[in-house]
Design a protein around this motif. Sequence first.
Motif: not given
Length: 386
Positions: A1-26
């Motif tokens: 899984m490729t994250l749009p943000f470095d977890p070391r720089e944005r750990p909370y945003l990375a954690a939110l994305i890690a538990q999310a379901r996506y995408p909703l569009g192409p």
Amino acid sequence: MTLPFDPRERPYLAALIAQARYPLGPPITLALDRSDGAFGELATLLTRHNGLTAFNAGLQVFRAGSEGMGPDLQKWNDLQTWKHTYEGLADGLLCFAQDLFGVQFALDNDAQVVRFDPETAERTALGDTLEDWARWLLADPDVRGAHAFATSWQDRHGALAHDQRLIPLRFFTLGGAYEDDNLAVKDAAQCMRIRGPLAQTLYRLPDGANFQMTSTPPPSDPDLLSHHEFDVFADYCTVLIQDDDARLGEPERSWFDLLVDDWINTAPGIVGIGAARPFKVPFTVDVRRTPPAEDDTELQQADHVTQASLALPSGRLLISSQDFGDEPRIPLTPGNYAARIYSHGLNTLSEDALEGEDRYHVVLWPTDEDHPALVLKRYPEPLPGG
């Protein structure tokens, strides 16, 4: 899984994305009108993951583009989708996400992330970055992301579609509960359009206005949705109960003659009623889910009772004498209603009819039936104020 943000720089945003379901569009390469701060973060997020849901759909981040599931970011922020019903209170916001109950998360003109309450139009700053927003959400996902309620609701009722949200039948700010019998599933944009008039009413209510909204319905009347008390100036002993966008204009003299004779007459979006004195008189307005009971005890107690249909396409009820100033607007779900008006205390007027304890009670309920203007109970003496 490729994250749009470095977890070391944005750990909370990375954690939110890690538990999310996506995408909703192409896949899409998104470029917003601005690229600074949180705007750049949002463009990066949707370019990598075009829309997502988290907290068991308690949180939804909108997709971008013409195809996909749920609201499209651009269309959602178009003025005519829902913001027009707030008449400027939602201007300057790029709403990019919402929770289960339609609370909006947005970027404002200062590139701050804000929480927008759909019932009050109140804006709460959450930070300068999506990382700040994710930190705020993850501090209490059951409340701030509606995780617990989204899970329990869908366990009982089935999954919500991506374009659906929950809306209270009795608004939360008017004492409505977070309970099954007070919640309905509706299209997400419709939910926002319904609450726009309420936000306008609360935002524009003048300081010191004599306007009350009960916190809870009386135990004896669980079908009561909202209760309002205020004084209205009965110019020429008449009062208009009307849609906020309706205007009486210059009707024929016969229109007023019937109003004087029966204390009831109608025009499109307007119910005209009589009053005993040409002064400020007390009004109580109750909005109900259902009509009054067949054994309507107040009908027996009142001096004079009338009824008519009232179309409220704007969802804003105004009671006035054609004075469209600071009178509070009562928010309702747009649609057709029946209005029953109970007049009390007509036998308390002084000899010169300048003093009295007359009062007026308006009860409204939604209906698909057409109720012609009629007198349900007539005062046995000549109606005062003619």
